[in-house]
Design an enzyme around this catalytic site. Structure first.
Site, PDB file in Angstrom:
ATOM      1  N   TYR A 161       0.636 -34.896 -23.135  1.00 39.78           N
ATOM      2  CA  TYR A 161       0.130 -34.226 -21.926  1.00 39.78           C
ATOM      3  C   TYR A 161       1.291 -33.617 -21.121  1.00 39.78           C
ATOM      4  O   TYR A 161       2.313 -34.277 -20.886  1.00 39.78           O
ATOM      5  CB  TYR A 161      -0.657 -35.219 -21.050  1.00 39.78           C
ATOM      6  CG  TYR A 161      -0.955 -34.592 -19.703  1.00 39.78           C
ATOM      7  CD1 TYR A 161      -1.900 -33.568 -19.600  1.00 39.78           C
ATOM      8  CD2 TYR A 161      -0.239 -34.945 -18.564  1.00 39.78           C
ATOM      9  CE1 TYR A 161      -2.129 -32.937 -18.394  1.00 39.78           C
ATOM     10  CE2 TYR A 161      -0.477 -34.327 -17.349  1.00 39.78           C
ATOM     11  CZ  TYR A 161      -1.419 -33.311 -17.276  1.00 39.78           C
ATOM     12  OH  TYR A 161      -1.635 -32.675 -16.083  1.00 39.78           O
ATOM     13  N   ARG A 202      -6.002 -27.736 -17.991  1.00 38.11           N
ATOM     14  CA  ARG A 202      -4.891 -26.970 -17.419  1.00 38.11           C
ATOM     15  C   ARG A 202      -4.749 -25.587 -18.039  1.00 38.11           C
ATOM     16  O   ARG A 202      -5.138 -25.361 -19.184  1.00 38.11           O
ATOM     17  CB  ARG A 202      -3.580 -27.732 -17.673  1.00 38.11           C
ATOM     18  CG  ARG A 202      -3.499 -29.081 -16.969  1.00 38.11           C
ATOM     19  CD  ARG A 202      -3.170 -28.904 -15.538  1.00 38.11           C
ATOM     20  NE  ARG A 202      -3.182 -30.144 -14.775  1.00 38.11           N
ATOM     21  CZ  ARG A 202      -2.403 -30.372 -13.724  1.00 38.11           C
ATOM     22  NH1 ARG A 202      -1.537 -29.460 -13.322  1.00 38.11           N
ATOM     23  NH2 ARG A 202      -2.497 -31.486 -13.052  1.00 38.11           N
ATOM     24  N   HIS A 224       8.184 -31.422  -3.952  1.00 41.43           N
ATOM     25  CA  HIS A 224       6.910 -31.097  -4.607  1.00 41.43           C
ATOM     26  C   HIS A 224       6.176 -30.101  -3.705  1.00 41.43           C
ATOM     27  O   HIS A 224       5.203 -30.455  -3.042  1.00 41.43           O
ATOM     28  CB  HIS A 224       6.126 -32.396  -4.782  1.00 41.43           C
ATOM     29  CG  HIS A 224       4.919 -32.292  -5.648  1.00 41.43           C
ATOM     30  ND1 HIS A 224       3.883 -33.187  -5.588  1.00 41.43           N
ATOM     31  CD2 HIS A 224       4.567 -31.404  -6.609  1.00 41.43           C
ATOM     32  CE1 HIS A 224       2.955 -32.870  -6.467  1.00 41.43           C
ATOM     33  NE2 HIS A 224       3.342 -31.775  -7.103  1.00 41.43           N
ATOM     34  N   SER A 249      -0.885 -33.778  -5.807  1.00 40.34           N
ATOM     35  CA  SER A 249      -1.391 -33.113  -7.005  1.00 40.34           C
ATOM     36  C   SER A 249      -2.870 -32.769  -6.861  1.00 40.34           C
ATOM     37  O   SER A 249      -3.653 -33.571  -6.352  1.00 40.34           O
ATOM     38  CB  SER A 249      -1.218 -34.043  -8.205  1.00 40.34           C
ATOM     39  OG  SER A 249       0.125 -34.449  -8.286  1.00 40.34           O
ATOM     40  N   ARG A 255      -1.039 -37.420 -16.154  1.00 41.57           N
ATOM     41  CA  ARG A 255       0.194 -38.173 -15.988  1.00 41.57           C
ATOM     42  C   ARG A 255      -0.129 -39.662 -15.924  1.00 41.57           C
ATOM     43  O   ARG A 255      -1.186 -40.056 -15.444  1.00 41.57           O
ATOM     44  CB  ARG A 255       0.908 -37.768 -14.696  1.00 41.57           C
ATOM     45  CG  ARG A 255       1.605 -36.419 -14.769  1.00 41.57           C
ATOM     46  CD  ARG A 255       2.393 -36.138 -13.510  1.00 41.57           C
ATOM     47  NE  ARG A 255       1.548 -35.951 -12.359  1.00 41.57           N
ATOM     48  CZ  ARG A 255       1.294 -36.861 -11.429  1.00 41.57           C
ATOM     49  NH1 ARG A 255       1.854 -38.060 -11.500  1.00 41.57           N
ATOM     50  NH2 ARG A 255       0.509 -36.595 -10.414  1.00 41.57           N
ATOM     51  N   ASP A 313       4.470 -25.163  -7.221  1.00 41.10           N
ATOM     52  CA  ASP A 313       4.513 -26.616  -7.416  1.00 41.10           C
ATOM     53  C   ASP A 313       5.814 -27.276  -6.967  1.00 41.10           C
ATOM     54  O   ASP A 313       5.797 -28.385  -6.473  1.00 41.10           O
ATOM     55  CB  ASP A 313       4.260 -26.950  -8.893  1.00 41.10           C
ATOM     56  CG  ASP A 313       3.934 -28.422  -9.135  1.00 41.10           C
ATOM     57  OD1 ASP A 313       3.202 -29.001  -8.316  1.00 41.10           O
ATOM     58  OD2 ASP A 313       4.416 -28.978 -10.127  1.00 41.10           O
ATOM     59  N   CYS A 355      -4.474 -30.683  -4.982  1.00 37.98           N
ATOM     60  CA  CYS A 355      -5.022 -30.493  -3.631  1.00 37.98           C
ATOM     61  C   CYS A 355      -4.957 -29.027  -3.217  1.00 37.98           C
ATOM     62  O   CYS A 355      -5.013 -28.718  -2.023  1.00 37.98           O
ATOM     63  CB  CYS A 355      -4.267 -31.334  -2.619  1.00 37.98           C
ATOM     64  SG  CYS A 355      -4.714 -33.062  -2.672  1.00 37.98           S
ATOM     65  N   LYS A 410       8.078 -32.362 -13.938  1.00 36.72           N
ATOM     66  CA  LYS A 410       8.067 -33.528 -13.055  1.00 36.72           C
ATOM     67  C   LYS A 410       9.319 -34.380 -13.292  1.00 36.72           C
ATOM     68  O   LYS A 410       9.863 -34.963 -12.364  1.00 36.72           O
ATOM     69  CB  LYS A 410       6.806 -34.358 -13.296  1.00 36.72           C
ATOM     70  CG  LYS A 410       5.519 -33.583 -13.069  1.00 36.72           C
ATOM     71  CD  LYS A 410       5.459 -33.024 -11.672  1.00 36.72           C
ATOM     72  CE  LYS A 410       4.140 -32.330 -11.387  1.00 36.72           C
ATOM     73  NZ  LYS A 410       4.114 -31.754 -10.031  1.00 36.72           N
TER      74      LYS A 410
END
Ligand code: OXD
Ligand code: MN
Length: 601
Positions: free
Chosen positions: A216, A385, A245, A267, A86, A294, A269, A225
């Site tokens: 991406y 990913r 989130h 993000s 991102r 998420d 974590c 997002k």
């Protein structure tokens, strides 16, 4: 595999599923007139359509087919190396005034931004196919569900959207014919994948998104997002709900008593790992199930907070995923999965740093170059990913499609902190909990472009995702709490505290169940706790650490509150709030005074 733009020409019966809603048709016509695509492909989300697009993607080198025996029905995509995460610096919230976007967002004036983007989009799809992707976020019968349409010139985006959302006819039906119905307009074009022409722009007042210059996922799967968080959070405040989130998980005791918790971590974590946790042997009979990994959309029903997962799949970080760290994720990505930017082994399998077993003697790395264990470069990009349907998850919660959502007993905040923050503590009440969320911080990861490992404040893990003024967002949290007669309890966790030797003090992964168990005990009013200046902490015997290889000294280190570190921490809170330029609600400033005062008691 750098450009997946060339036009494709489907046979009759594929790509002609035009919706009836005139507002959609008018908008598609307007964008087609601007971008001048070779043709328009109307997606219906069918198996037949998906197979056709996969075949085309294989032929155009957008995808590589993986070994059918090793990873059935799965594919590898390599993105442009300049386009792997991102881009927060190129992400804009375009509200009429800068003040509405607030101090944490890049703002740009909507009129000027539309003009700039229209210039970039002019003729941008010449020689390309324009895909129109209808989708729903949320279980289709949920009052929170939202319809979106994404226009894109990327097949990779279409293939991902089919996994990540309820895509196709189901959305067209849900929208119906009403030209005034609420739906999100998303336009995406790869352009020439040039970072200088990369902009992710949100127009909350118009329920619209325009994203150009990137391929991406986080920048171009506009459902995620962009809609579910940035536009979602804006709509949520206006309409009285919450877009967060957060992962959502269910936890069931051997006696069949079930709770749900939602947890916000920044993000990369470990949200996906936590959402798919498998309890250790000591907790035989306990079951953890995943609702989402998420994003949580939550609403007040009967004075309690209920959550739905708006997504239909997982777009997770691959490196570090293994049968040790996350067996359910490994099972989920063992088939029907799209991989992006991992390494390809000589036998057509995928590999990444942290995967079980020995590294391969030779592979092709994420850039398409030869790789051996002696190479200096990583084989898989740190932000590579997987995209996999949530149906693949063996621990999927049975109520994941429940429109009203699942009742949330606890909210957990957490970050990646080497020091200061104990393994677990509980807020005194909702307001104090909002303060914990608002002052959360974490060391940065590879999920966003930029330096890794720096501590940054990331309120509610929403810093890059709150689509309006963060001060109003804090106020919305405070206001929601006032309307909840049975608000969830609020906790803060830190799996990442390090000892003097620089090593992690806590084993993490499945052992996080022990922390979860204390949280559930607190929800059931059976768990003991000690009052501390920062909140309720488990006492020496309140955490169930049986059969865990950990000594008392380490437990004490994990739970300790170092007054000096906390003076710095409180100063950090002040500095952060000050940096927001006066938007922080008085009630939160008061919370900081109370926190500081408790250290003096
Ligand atoms: C994500 C992120 O991809 O937070 O979920 O960046
Ligand atoms: Mn995320």
């Amino acid at each position: 595999m750098k450009n997946d733009a060339p036009a494709i020409f489907p046979p009759a019966g594929i790509g002609d599923s035009k919706p009836a809603n005139q507002a959609v048709l008018d908008w598609v016509h307007e964008i087609a007139t601007l971008t001048e695509p070779e043709n328009i492909f109307w997606c219906d989300g069918s198996e037949q359509e998906n197979n056709f697009l996969i075949n085309e993607s294989l032929q155009q080198n957008v995808l590589i087919k993986l070994n059918e025996k090793k990873v059935p029905h799965s594919y590898l995509h390599r993105s442009n190396p300049n386009d792997v995460a991102r881009v927060e610096q190129f992400t804009f919230v375009c509200t009429p005034t800068k003040q509405e976007a607030g101090p944490t967002n890049n703002w740009s004036e909507p009129g000027e931004t539309y003009t700039k983007l229209r210039a970039l989009l002019k003729g941008a799809m010449r020689g390309r196919t324009m895909f129109v992707v209808p989708y729903i976020m949320g279980p289709p019968d949920s009052p929170l569900a939202k319809v979106g349409f994404e226009i894109t010139d990327s097949k990779y985006v279409v293939l991902n959207m089919r996994i990540m959302t309820r895509m196709g006819d189901v959305a067209v039906k849900r929208l119906g014919n009403n030209p005034n119905a609420e739906w999100n307009r998303g336009v995406h074009s790869l352009l020439d994948i040039n970072p200088e022409r990369r902009f992710i722009c949100h127009f909350p007042q118009d329920n619209a998104i325009i994203s150009v210059g990137s391929g991406y996922g986080g920048n171009v799967l506009l459902s995620k997002k962009c809609l579910a968080l940035r536009i979602g959070s804006y709509l949520a405040r206006k309409q009285g709900w919450m877009a967060e989130h957060m992962l959502i998980l269910g936890i069931e005791s051997p006696e069949g008593k079930k709770h749900y918790v939602a947890a916000a971590f920044p993000s990369a974590c470990g949200k996906t790992n936590f959402a798919m946790l498998i309890p250790p042997k000591h907790f035989a009979g306990w079951k953890v199930t995943t609702v989402g990994d998420d994003i949580a959309w939550m609403q007040n029903r009967d004075g309690r907070l209920y959550a739905v997962n708006p997504e239909n799949g997982y777009f997770g970080v691959v490196p570090g995923t293994s049968y040790k760290s996350n067996p359910n994720a490994m099972r989920s990505i063992a088939h029907d999965t799209l991989y992006t930017n991992v390494a390809l082994t000589d036998d057509g399998d995928v590999w990444w740093e942290g995967k079980d077993g020995e590294p391969p003697a030779h592979a092709i790395d994420w850039r398409g170059n030869d790789w051996t264990p002696d190479s200096k470069e990583k084989a898989a990009h740190p932000n590579s990913r997987f995209t996999t349907p949530m149906r693949n998850n063996p621990a999927l919660d049975p109520d994941v499609e429940k429109g009203e959502g699942v009742p949330i007993s606890a909210i957990i905040f957490g970050g990646r902190r080497s020091d200061t923050v104990p393994l677990i503590y509980q807020a005194f009440d909702w307001k104090h909990g909002v303060y914990l969320g608002a002052t959360m911080a974490s060391e940065t990861t590879a999920a966003a472009a930029g330096a890794v490992g720096q501590v940054r404040r990331d309120p509610m893990a929403m810093l890059p995702f709150c689509g309006y003024n963060i001060g109003d967002y804090f106020q919305h949290w405070l206001d929601m709490g006032k309307r909840l007669t049975h608000p969830p309890l609020i906790f803060n966790v830190n799996w990442f505290r390090k000892g003097e030797d620089g090593k992690f003090l806590w084993q993490g992964f499945g052992e996080n169940m022990r922390v979860l168990k204390w949280i559930i005990d607190r929800c059931e009013e059976t768990g003991g706790a000690l009052k501390s200046p920062i909140g309720w902490l488990p006492g020496p015997h309140d955490l169930d650490l049986a059969e865990l290889d950990i000594d008392h000294k380490r437990v004490a280190e994990l739970l300790c509150i170092d007054h000096e570190e906390w003076q710095k921490e409180i100063a950090g809170h002040k500095q952060f709030f000050d940096s927001l330029g006066g938007v922080v609600p008085e009630e939160l400033l008061e919370q900081r005074n109370q926190l500081a005062a408790r250290f003096k008691e």
